[in-house]
Design a protein around this motif. Sequence first.
Motif, PDB file in Angstrom:
ATOM      1  N   UNK A  39      26.393  27.170  66.401  1.00 48.93           N
ATOM      2  CA  UNK A  39      26.522  26.702  67.784  1.00 48.93           C
ATOM      3  C   UNK A  39      27.698  27.408  68.446  1.00 48.93           C
ATOM      4  N   UNK A  40      27.460  28.601  68.909  1.00 47.70           N
ATOM      5  CA  UNK A  40      28.516  29.398  69.515  1.00 47.70           C
ATOM      6  C   UNK A  40      29.061  28.709  70.764  1.00 47.70           C
ATOM      7  N   UNK A  41      28.180  28.101  71.552  1.00 46.43           N
ATOM      8  CA  UNK A  41      28.605  27.424  72.776  1.00 46.43           C
ATOM      9  C   UNK A  41      29.555  26.273  72.449  1.00 46.43           C
ATOM     10  N   UNK A  42      29.190  25.473  71.460  1.00 48.28           N
ATOM     11  CA  UNK A  42      30.048  24.351  71.070  1.00 48.28           C
ATOM     12  C   UNK A  42      31.393  24.845  70.551  1.00 48.28           C
ATOM     13  N   UNK A  43      31.374  25.942  69.784  1.00 48.86           N
ATOM     14  CA  UNK A  43      32.626  26.509  69.266  1.00 48.86           C
ATOM     15  C   UNK A  43      33.500  27.014  70.407  1.00 48.86           C
ATOM     16  N   UNK A  44      32.884  27.628  71.412  1.00 50.87           N
ATOM     17  CA  UNK A  44      33.643  28.129  72.560  1.00 50.87           C
ATOM     18  C   UNK A  44      34.260  26.972  73.335  1.00 50.87           C
ATOM     19  N   UNK A  45      33.484  25.900  73.517  1.00 46.51           N
ATOM     20  CA  UNK A  45      34.005  24.727  74.217  1.00 46.51           C
ATOM     21  C   UNK A  45      35.148  24.090  73.441  1.00 46.51           C
ATOM     22  N   UNK A  46      35.002  24.009  72.124  1.00 50.29           N
ATOM     23  CA  UNK A  46      36.064  23.439  71.290  1.00 50.29           C
ATOM     24  C   UNK A  46      37.318  24.304  71.364  1.00 50.29           C
ATOM     25  N   UNK A  47      37.142  25.618  71.353  1.00 50.80           N
ATOM     26  CA  UNK A  47      38.274  26.534  71.441  1.00 50.80           C
ATOM     27  C   UNK A  47      38.989  26.381  72.781  1.00 50.80           C
ATOM     28  N   UNK A  48      38.214  26.251  73.855  1.00 52.70           N
ATOM     29  CA  UNK A  48      38.792  26.073  75.182  1.00 52.70           C
ATOM     30  C   UNK A  48      39.568  24.754  75.247  1.00 52.70           C
ATOM     31  N   UNK A  49      38.984  23.704  74.687  1.00 53.36           N
ATOM     32  CA  UNK A  49      39.656  22.405  74.675  1.00 53.36           C
ATOM     33  C   UNK A  49      40.965  22.496  73.896  1.00 53.36           C
ATOM     34  N   UNK A  50      40.899  23.137  72.727  1.00 53.75           N
ATOM     35  CA  UNK A  50      42.091  23.267  71.885  1.00 53.75           C
ATOM     36  C   UNK A  50      43.185  24.047  72.597  1.00 53.75           C
ATOM     37  N   UNK A  51      42.793  25.086  73.340  1.00 54.14           N
ATOM     38  CA  UNK A  51      43.772  25.879  74.092  1.00 54.14           C
ATOM     39  C   UNK A  51      44.468  24.996  75.127  1.00 54.14           C
ATOM     40  N   UNK A  52      43.686  24.220  75.858  1.00 54.67           N
ATOM     41  CA  UNK A  52      44.262  23.338  76.886  1.00 54.67           C
ATOM     42  C   UNK A  52      45.142  22.249  76.254  1.00 54.67           C
TER      43      UNK A  52
END
Length: 117
Positions: free
Chosen positions: A82-95
């Motif tokens: 789930x690349x989309x979910x991983x990208x969203x999780x990465x964005x959340x973690x960055x914030x």
Amino acid sequence: DRVDKLNEIGFSWSVKAEAEESKWQKRFNELTAYQAKHGDCKVPQKQGELGTWVHRQRLLRKKGELNQDRVDKLNEIGFSWSVKAEAEESKWQKRFNELTAYQAKHGDCKVPQKQGE
């Protein structure tokens, strides 16, 4: 008797299945090479036949149509389901990291609305 004779000489009873397996293995090998070069299995869908194949593996698994042996092989090389979910999780973690840095600097989490992106 005839079946035995054919089996003795290595007659293939399932040419289509063998061709499909061969094609799958070829793409898997390409993915392994991609992973070695890029450090991940996140092949963009628009990146030719490999990208299309990777996307199809995700869809087949989501539908429950990808056999477990293939799922296991893909998991072994760190396939991203789930690349989309991983990208969203990465964005959340960055914030979140930005928020913790703000909190460490200012002592609270009351970030002004106009602050940052």
